[in-house]
Design a protein around this motif. Structure first.
Motif, short mmCIF file in Angstrom:
data_model
loop_
_atom_site.label_atom_id
_atom_site.label_comp_id
_atom_site.label_asym_id
_atom_site.label_seq_id
_atom_site.Cartn_x
_atom_site.Cartn_y
_atom_site.Cartn_z
N LEU A 1 0.84 -1.19 0.00
CA LEU A 1 0.00 0.00 0.00
C LEU A 1 0.88 1.24 0.00
O LEU A 1 1.94 1.26 0.62
N VAL A 2 0.42 2.28 -0.69
CA VAL A 2 1.12 3.57 -0.71
C VAL A 2 0.39 4.53 0.21
O VAL A 2 -0.84 4.67 0.14
N LEU A 3 1.14 5.17 1.11
CA LEU A 3 0.57 6.10 2.07
C LEU A 3 1.03 7.52 1.79
O LEU A 3 2.18 7.75 1.40
N LEU A 4 0.12 8.47 2.01
CA LEU A 4 0.40 9.90 1.88
C LEU A 4 0.28 10.55 3.25
O LEU A 4 -0.12 9.90 4.22
N PRO A 5 0.63 11.83 3.38
CA PRO A 5 0.53 12.49 4.68
C PRO A 5 -0.85 12.33 5.31
O PRO A 5 -1.87 12.35 4.62
N ASN A 6 -0.86 12.17 6.63
CA ASN A 6 -2.08 11.99 7.42
C ASN A 6 -2.77 10.64 7.21
O ASN A 6 -3.87 10.42 7.70
N GLN A 7 -2.11 9.75 6.47
CA GLN A 7 -2.64 8.40 6.31
C GLN A 7 -1.84 7.43 7.17
O GLN A 7 -0.69 7.69 7.54
N GLN A 8 -2.46 6.32 7.49
CA GLN A 8 -1.79 5.27 8.24
C GLN A 8 -2.23 3.92 7.68
O GLN A 8 -3.27 3.80 7.03
N VAL A 9 -1.41 2.92 7.94
CA VAL A 9 -1.80 1.55 7.62
C VAL A 9 -1.65 0.73 8.88
O VAL A 9 -0.69 0.89 9.64
N VAL A 10 -2.64 -0.11 9.13
CA VAL A 10 -2.60 -1.02 10.27
C VAL A 10 -2.54 -2.44 9.71
O VAL A 10 -3.41 -2.84 8.93
N TYR A 11 -1.48 -3.16 10.10
CA TYR A 11 -1.35 -4.56 9.69
C TYR A 11 -1.82 -5.44 10.86
O TYR A 11 -1.25 -5.40 11.94
N HIS A 12 -2.89 -6.21 10.61
CA HIS A 12 -3.45 -7.08 11.63
C HIS A 12 -2.73 -8.43 11.57
O HIS A 12 -2.89 -9.17 10.60
N ARG A 13 -1.95 -8.71 12.57
CA ARG A 13 -1.09 -9.90 12.54
C ARG A 13 -1.89 -11.20 12.45
O ARG A 13 -1.52 -12.10 11.68
N ASN A 14 -2.96 -11.32 13.22
CA ASN A 14 -3.73 -12.56 13.22
C ASN A 14 -4.37 -12.83 11.87
O ASN A 14 -4.39 -13.96 11.38
N GLU A 15 -4.89 -11.79 11.25
CA GLU A 15 -5.58 -11.94 9.97
C GLU A 15 -4.64 -11.78 8.78
O GLU A 15 -5.01 -12.08 7.65
N GLN A 16 -3.42 -11.29 9.04
CA GLN A 16 -2.44 -11.03 7.98
C GLN A 16 -3.04 -10.13 6.90
O GLN A 16 -2.92 -10.38 5.70
N LYS A 17 -3.67 -9.05 7.35
CA LYS A 17 -4.30 -8.10 6.43
C LYS A 17 -3.86 -6.68 6.77
O LYS A 17 -3.64 -6.35 7.93
N MET A 18 -3.76 -5.85 5.73
CA MET A 18 -3.43 -4.45 5.91
C MET A 18 -4.66 -3.59 5.62
O MET A 18 -5.41 -3.88 4.69
N LYS A 19 -4.83 -2.53 6.40
CA LYS A 19 -5.94 -1.61 6.18
C LYS A 19 -5.42 -0.18 6.24
O LYS A 19 -4.76 0.22 7.20
N ARG A 20 -5.74 0.59 5.21
CA ARG A 20 -5.31 1.99 5.13
C ARG A 20 -6.45 2.89 5.58
O ARG A 20 -7.62 2.65 5.28
#
Length: 373
Positions: free
Chosen positions: A262-281
């Motif tokens: 995933l590409v992030l810009l200012p004021n954005q974040q990504v959370v990687y959920h370890r159990n589900e192995q998924k990223m959410k922006r």
């Protein structure tokens, strides 16, 4: 250059470059294979099948010990030798034409070759751990360089100056490892815990932060990585610039396909959920204005201004993307003075004035409204 257009499934399974793409999903490999599939649509189903087989084998190997994997390789190698001899005999007896079961067995030989390739990756790749996450010690050994390790056992943030001029604010109970000198075209550091990075810009040398689950890549920007071992999630928050975050852990066959990057810009974040192995922006809870203080401290004043101009001004101030139907809202105007209120409070006032609403989707602000005519 390999003639992939002539490849069948077993050929793809035996191709090291193809296996590397499936396992590591590097941007350059992604670009090549996506373009190749577009130009060879008749081979797409073969590529998909080969990818699935490699993923299944790769997933299965996590349940085998190294000794068990070695034993399985030896067993399959013996079966391969026996089958090859039978195939040669059968071809001779049938004037060079092998029966169907032998043709099918050639696919099994391809799977064996794939397993050998995967075993090579498993035992030699810097991303190998019990869950196929990056081994920081392996990376250090592979680089064969002198590394500096800083552990913050204090209750306050520790400041670290890196060899390239970049700086790091290392949070308590965190550890950072980095080379004594960065090599040309390569800046890599290893993080356990949380740190804020202010990276010196160098387009010729990407800066990479490795954690056990994600790899964060930038050219020059400021951002925070939070990846404590005991936490359920890994979080990357961007303050300035552009950041690429790639997942390091394998995907399970039962899961839906997930973007590995995933590409992030200012004021954005990504959370990687370890159990589900998924990223959410997403957007951070309270987006900050971006730019010099003498500009961001000025209020935004609008008098009968088209709402498009208002949204454009907010996009520039916060470097966030605001999506709306410009034609539908062409007649909407706003008279207001927007000061230092939080972004979402500003959006609430604007939407109330034009009878619209907003929501945040995948790190972007989407405005839902109707015509103001």
């Amino acid at each position: 250059m390999q003639d992939y257009a002539r490849y069948d499934i077993k050929d793809f399974l035996a191709d090291e470059a193809f296996c590397r793409w499936v396992l590591h999903q590097k941007p350059a490999d992604n670009a090549f294979w996506e373009n190749w599939v577009r130009n060879n649509p008749d081979r797409a189903s073969i590529v998909i099948t080969a990818k699935e087989l490699i993923s299944e084998i790769h997933h299965a190997q996590h349940y085998l010990s190294e000794d068990e994997l070695q034993h399985e390789l030896q067993r399959l190698s013996a079966a391969r030798k026996s089958a090859t001899e039978e195939m040669e005999y059968a071809e001779s007896a049938n004037d060079g034409v092998a029966p169907n079961w032998l043709s099918r067995f050639s696919l099994a030989l391809g799977v064996l070759t794939c397993l050998v390739v995967l075993f090579y990756f498993y035992t030699n790749s810097p991303t190998n751990t019990s869950q196929s996450q990056i081994s920081q010690e392996s990376l250090k050994d592979e680089k064969n360089e002198k590394w500096i390790e800083v552990t913050n056992n204090e209750s306050i943030t520790k400041y670290i100056a890196l060899p390239d001029g970049s700086s790091v604010k290392l949070s308590p109970e965190s550890k950072l490892s980095y080379p004594a000198a960065f090599v040309k075209n390569e800046r890599e550091v290893l993080l356990n815990g949380e740190a804020f990075f202010d990276v010196t810009k160098n387009p010729e040398s990407p800066f990479k932060v490795y954690t056990s689950d994600v790899v964060t890549t930038v050219l020059g920007t400021s951002f925070t990585v939070k990846a404590f071992d005991q936490d359920k999630d890994v979080r990357v928050v961007v303050k300035t610039g552009r950041v690429t975050v790639a997942a390091n852990a394998p995907q399970s066959k039962t899961q839906e396909p997930e973007k590995n990057e995933l590409v992030l810009l200012p004021n954005q974040q990504v959370v990687y959920h370890r159990n589900e192995q998924k990223m959410k922006r997403s957007l951070i809870e309270n987006p900050a204005q971006v730019g010099p203080a003498d500009i961001t401290s000025q209020n935004l004043v609008f008098e009968d201004a088209p709402v498009a101009k208002v949204f454009e001004s907010l996009q520039k101030r916060y470097e966030v993307q605001i999506i709306y139907d410009a034609d539908l809202m062409a007649g909407c105007q706003l008279t207001a003075e927007l000061g230092q209120e939080p972004l979402f409070e500003k959006l609430g006032m604007i939407c109330k004035a034009i009878q619209a609403r907003y929501e945040v989707i995948d790190g972007q602000i989407v405005i839902h409204g109707s015509s103001c005519k």
